[in-house]
Each structure stands twice: as C-alpha cells, then as structure tokens.
Design a protein around this motif. Structure first.
Motif, mmCIF file in Angstrom:
data_model
loop_
_atom_site.group_PDB
_atom_site.id
_atom_site.type_symbol
_atom_site.label_atom_id
_atom_site.label_comp_id
_atom_site.label_asym_id
_atom_site.label_seq_id
_atom_site.Cartn_x
_atom_site.Cartn_y
_atom_site.Cartn_z
ATOM 1 N N LEU A 40 0.514 -1.184 -0.320
ATOM 2 C CA LEU A 40 -0.096 0.134 -0.129
ATOM 3 C C LEU A 40 1.051 1.551 0.049
ATOM 4 C CD1 LEU A 40 -2.789 -0.966 2.379
ATOM 5 C CD2 LEU A 40 -2.938 -0.617 0.511
ATOM 6 N N GLN A 41 1.706 0.970 0.779
ATOM 7 C CA GLN A 41 3.134 2.699 1.044
ATOM 8 C C GLN A 41 3.494 2.141 -0.373
ATOM 9 O OE1 GLN A 41 5.662 1.497 3.765
ATOM 10 N NE2 GLN A 41 4.123 2.254 5.675
ATOM 11 N N LYS A 42 4.194 1.481 -1.788
ATOM 12 C CA LYS A 42 4.772 1.067 -2.635
ATOM 13 C C LYS A 42 3.675 2.159 -3.564
ATOM 14 C CE LYS A 42 8.407 -0.248 -2.605
ATOM 15 N NZ LYS A 42 9.290 0.170 -2.737
ATOM 16 N N ILE A 43 1.816 1.458 -3.569
ATOM 17 C CA ILE A 43 1.584 2.015 -3.963
ATOM 18 C C ILE A 43 0.826 4.041 -3.928
ATOM 19 C CG2 ILE A 43 -1.012 2.031 -4.950
ATOM 20 C CD1 ILE A 43 -0.830 -0.942 -4.543
ATOM 21 N N GLU A 44 0.984 4.091 -3.003
ATOM 22 C CA GLU A 44 0.981 5.799 -2.426
ATOM 23 C C GLU A 44 2.263 6.267 -3.223
ATOM 24 O OE1 GLU A 44 -1.106 9.335 -1.343
ATOM 25 O OE2 GLU A 44 -1.823 6.795 -1.416
ATOM 26 N N THR A 45 3.595 5.693 -2.774
ATOM 27 C CA THR A 45 4.570 6.647 -3.676
ATOM 28 C C THR A 45 4.460 6.826 -4.935
ATOM 29 O OG1 THR A 45 5.567 5.774 -1.735
ATOM 30 C CG2 THR A 45 7.221 7.032 -3.329
ATOM 31 N N VAL A 46 4.422 5.614 -5.385
ATOM 32 C CA VAL A 46 4.780 5.498 -7.128
ATOM 33 C C VAL A 46 3.320 5.302 -8.275
ATOM 34 C CG1 VAL A 46 5.598 3.813 -8.805
ATOM 35 C CG2 VAL A 46 6.180 3.555 -6.668
ATOM 36 N N LYS A 47 1.921 5.717 -7.379
ATOM 37 C CA LYS A 47 1.350 5.483 -8.383
ATOM 38 C C LYS A 47 0.846 4.772 -9.928
ATOM 39 C CE LYS A 47 -0.152 9.872 -5.966
ATOM 40 N NZ LYS A 47 0.693 9.762 -4.908
ATOM 41 N N PRO A 48 0.764 3.400 -9.557
ATOM 42 C CA PRO A 48 1.193 2.636 -10.929
ATOM 43 C C PRO A 48 0.385 2.444 -11.163
ATOM 44 C CG PRO A 48 0.858 0.941 -8.688
ATOM 45 C CD PRO A 48 1.033 2.899 -8.055
ATOM 46 N N ASP A 49 0.300 2.114 -13.162
ATOM 47 C CA ASP A 49 -1.023 1.647 -14.168
ATOM 48 C C ASP A 49 -0.917 0.985 -13.801
ATOM 49 O OD1 ASP A 49 -0.540 4.333 -16.032
ATOM 50 O OD2 ASP A 49 1.712 3.707 -15.122
ATOM 51 N N LEU A 50 -0.754 -0.242 -13.473
ATOM 52 C CA LEU A 50 -0.462 -1.649 -12.798
ATOM 53 C C LEU A 50 0.115 -2.337 -12.422
ATOM 54 C CD1 LEU A 50 -1.307 -4.386 -14.133
ATOM 55 C CD2 LEU A 50 0.902 -4.373 -15.658
ATOM 56 N N ILE A 51 -0.340 -3.277 -11.357
ATOM 57 C CA ILE A 51 -0.439 -4.126 -9.835
ATOM 58 C C ILE A 51 -0.049 -5.926 -10.359
ATOM 59 C CG2 ILE A 51 0.152 -4.527 -7.377
ATOM 60 C CD1 ILE A 51 -1.842 -2.433 -7.000
ATOM 61 N N PHE A 52 0.463 -6.275 -10.173
ATOM 62 C CA PHE A 52 1.090 -7.916 -10.399
ATOM 63 C C PHE A 52 0.568 -8.233 -8.625
ATOM 64 C CE2 PHE A 52 2.985 -7.161 -14.056
ATOM 65 C CZ PHE A 52 2.490 -7.741 -15.193
ATOM 66 N N LEU A 53 -0.454 -8.632 -8.685
ATOM 67 C CA LEU A 53 -1.207 -8.418 -6.870
ATOM 68 C C LEU A 53 -1.194 -10.500 -7.211
ATOM 69 C CD1 LEU A 53 -1.701 -7.488 -4.118
ATOM 70 C CD2 LEU A 53 -4.085 -7.619 -5.164
ATOM 71 N N ASP A 54 -0.028 -11.369 -6.222
ATOM 72 C CA ASP A 54 -0.640 -11.802 -5.238
ATOM 73 C C ASP A 54 -1.705 -12.003 -4.116
ATOM 74 O OD1 ASP A 54 -0.115 -14.920 -5.013
ATOM 75 O OD2 ASP A 54 0.987 -14.579 -3.644
ATOM 76 N N ILE A 55 -1.406 -13.420 -3.874
ATOM 77 C CA ILE A 55 -3.418 -13.399 -3.049
ATOM 78 C C ILE A 55 -2.722 -13.496 -1.561
ATOM 79 C CG2 ILE A 55 -6.029 -15.011 -2.431
ATOM 80 C CD1 ILE A 55 -5.116 -12.908 -5.080
ATOM 81 N N GLU A 56 -2.693 -14.161 -1.368
ATOM 82 C CA GLU A 56 -2.008 -15.234 0.188
ATOM 83 C C GLU A 56 -0.777 -14.237 0.667
ATOM 84 O OE1 GLU A 56 -4.497 -16.116 2.447
ATOM 85 O OE2 GLU A 56 -5.815 -16.569 0.849
ATOM 86 N N MET A 57 -0.739 -13.287 1.654
ATOM 87 C CA MET A 57 0.237 -12.897 1.990
ATOM 88 C C MET A 57 0.290 -12.267 3.102
ATOM 89 S SD MET A 57 1.132 -10.316 -1.316
ATOM 90 C CE MET A 57 -0.201 -9.923 -1.571
ATOM 91 N N PRO A 58 1.820 -12.268 3.878
ATOM 92 C CA PRO A 58 1.116 -12.145 5.502
ATOM 93 C C PRO A 58 0.623 -10.671 5.667
ATOM 94 C CG PRO A 58 3.485 -12.687 5.045
ATOM 95 C CD PRO A 58 3.202 -12.345 3.913
ATOM 96 N N GLY A 59 -0.073 -10.443 6.344
ATOM 97 C CA GLY A 59 -0.586 -9.037 7.188
ATOM 98 C C GLY A 59 -1.489 -9.674 6.624
ATOM 99 N N GLY A 60 -2.824 -9.798 5.044
ATOM 100 C CA GLY A 60 -3.719 -9.579 4.775
ATOM 101 C C GLY A 60 -3.821 -10.598 3.377
ATOM 102 N N SER A 61 -5.247 -10.218 3.136
ATOM 103 C CA SER A 61 -5.119 -11.207 1.467
ATOM 104 C C SER A 61 -4.941 -10.158 0.321
ATOM 105 C CB SER A 61 -6.362 -12.011 1.166
ATOM 106 O OG SER A 61 -7.354 -11.171 0.905
ATOM 107 N N GLY A 62 -4.875 -10.079 -0.889
ATOM 108 C CA GLY A 62 -4.719 -9.775 -2.037
ATOM 109 C C GLY A 62 -6.427 -8.749 -2.204
ATOM 110 N N PHE A 63 -7.015 -9.468 -1.658
ATOM 111 C CA PHE A 63 -8.464 -8.720 -1.421
ATOM 112 C C PHE A 63 -8.704 -7.395 -0.420
ATOM 113 C CE2 PHE A 63 -9.950 -13.170 -2.730
ATOM 114 C CZ PHE A 63 -9.866 -13.317 -3.677
ATOM 115 N N ASP A 64 -8.148 -7.701 1.112
ATOM 116 C CA ASP A 64 -7.869 -6.368 1.942
ATOM 117 C C ASP A 64 -6.818 -5.422 1.666
ATOM 118 O OD1 ASP A 64 -8.893 -8.245 3.683
ATOM 119 O OD2 ASP A 64 -7.288 -9.657 4.440
ATOM 120 N N LEU A 65 -5.875 -5.318 0.037
ATOM 121 C CA LEU A 65 -5.673 -4.551 -0.122
ATOM 122 C C LEU A 65 -6.184 -3.715 -1.103
ATOM 123 C CD1 LEU A 65 -1.925 -4.503 -1.949
ATOM 124 C CD2 LEU A 65 -3.789 -4.074 -3.343
ATOM 125 N N ILE A 66 -7.236 -4.645 -2.164
ATOM 126 C CA ILE A 66 -7.603 -3.948 -2.844
ATOM 127 C C ILE A 66 -8.800 -2.753 -1.540
ATOM 128 C CG2 ILE A 66 -9.936 -3.803 -4.410
ATOM 129 C CD1 ILE A 66 -8.265 -6.770 -5.833
#
Length: 247
Positions: A40-66
C-alpha cells in the motif's frame, strides 16, 4: 506502463521481473513489496498504472489490499496466484485478469494485453467493486457476472440470466427482463463462470439457468418460464433429467 509487483515470495518476484524485462519492455517495474502494508505504501508513492498482485500474503490477502485502495484512483490489477478454482471463478466473474503460478509466457502476455486495453477503457473501478461485492455474498443469484462487449464490460446478477447461447466465438446472453447482450467471451468461459450458479450445459452451445426451467417435455425440450423452448442434446437428456431432479 508503470508497474509494481506484490508477492511474499522473493523468488516469484525475481522470476516475474525477469520475464517482464525480457518480453515486455513497455512495462516499467518501479518497485516491489512482500506484504500488504508495504504494498500500500509503494502504491501511494509510485501511483502505478498496473499491479501484479498475489492473494495470500502476511498481514492480509490481496483482497484486503484492494479494499484499502482509494476509490476512484485504483490501478489495473493482474492477480498472480496458485489459488483454488473459487478464486479464479471470482476473477472471471468480475472480468479481472489473472495468471497462474508458475507463470508461463503465453498467459502472461495475454493478461498484459487485456490490461493495456482496460487501462484505456478506464473501467477497472467497476470491476474491482464487483469482485468485492461478490466476495461478500453467499447468494449465487446475486453475484454479478461480467459481460465484456465492444463498449466495455456490463455487470448483471447471475440470477437475471435465463440462458447463454454460443454464437461461434461469442455468446448471446438472454436476460429475464432486459433483452439480450452479445458478449465477446466464448460459451466455454461462461460455463466456468456460472459453474456454481445452478446453470447446466444442455447442449454444447447452450447453458441454462435451472430457476427458469418449468419442465422437460417428451420431445426433449426444456420449457422455460419465459415460454421459450430449448432443445436438449439427445446424449445429455438423462444428465439433464438428473440435474432437474437434484436438490
């Protein structure tokens, strides 16, 4: 396109980064993260056009990030996953892109091509909201299904679809109260998307919602509540009868 890779497996990030650098130089990988918070911090800084996102990760899922991304400014997402068919079906219903691990060249190129077109269409907000809404409900009839066509993607509740009819490489979607739609997806895609929504292929090119079936007559036709009659493939009649009798 400015891109970020988010995956908790360092080896997976290195491999995907190498594949993108070799075959897709139009993508600028501007960073990576191995958890939701850093992502989330990286997205806020970089403001990308596209993300390649895994689902299961530490601290929450990719759905939580969305869910935590600011509405109205969400980047396009390609899910990179080894998840179950349930997750894959969720992506398909919401017309979202995904590639399976281990990542292969052809599916990756196809997903990127679709993402580029969707970035031009600027309709990813609706697709992501549909995904999150579908994940919240257990009522399959209320889950929305994406119908891609030449003007973008339209979403309709699965329960409003009476039947789907394959037309060469396209699919004609027959709706309960709102006419038909011609989708750019082939009928096989809708078989996957509607597999858990009480639909059944009565013919290789026809997929029917059981909630609109009155009965199967002696001529081997399904009589629908809409007064439409659909012919059941002769070799599938026993299967369709069993489907109609099942709880």
């Amino acid at each position: 396109m400015v891109t970020i890779l988010i995956d908790d497996e360092p080896a997976a990030i290195i491999e995907l980064h190498g594949m993108l650098r070799k075959k897709h130089p139009n993508l600028l990988v501007a960073g990576s993260a191995d958890n939701i918070r850093d992502g989330l911090q990286k997205i806020e800084t970089v403001k990308p056009d596209l993300i390649f996102l895994d689902i299961e990760m530490p601290g929450g899922s990719g759905f939580d990030l969305i869910r935590q991304l600011k509405k109205g400014n969400r980047p396009e997402i390609i899910f990179v996953t080894s998840q179950s068919n349930y997750a894959i079906q969720a992506f398909s219903c919401a017309a979202l892109g995904y590639v399976l691990k281990p990542v292969e060249w052809k599916p990756l190129a196809e997903a990127i091509g679709v993402a580029e077109e969707r970035i031009r269409q600027k309709n990813n907000e609706q697709r992501l909201e549909t995904l999150l809404e579908n994940l919240k409900t257990s009522d399959s009839s209320k889950k929305k299904i994406g119908i891609p066509h030449d003007r973008g993607v339209e979403f309709v509740p699965a329960g409003s679809i009476v039947y789907c009819e394959g037309e060469e490489r396209y699919t004609r979607i027959h709706l309960k109260e709102d006419g038909t739609r011609l989708s750019s997806y082939a009928i096989g895609q809708y078989r996957k998307m509607l597999a858990d929504h009480d639909f059944y292929p009565i013919h290789r090119s026809i997929l029917v919602n059981r909630n609109f079936v009155k009965r199967m007559n002696r001529a081997g036709e399904l009589e629908l509540t809409t007064k439409k009659r659909l012919t059941v493939s002769r070799r599938r009649r026993a299967e369709v009868e069993a489907w109609l009798k099942a709880d």
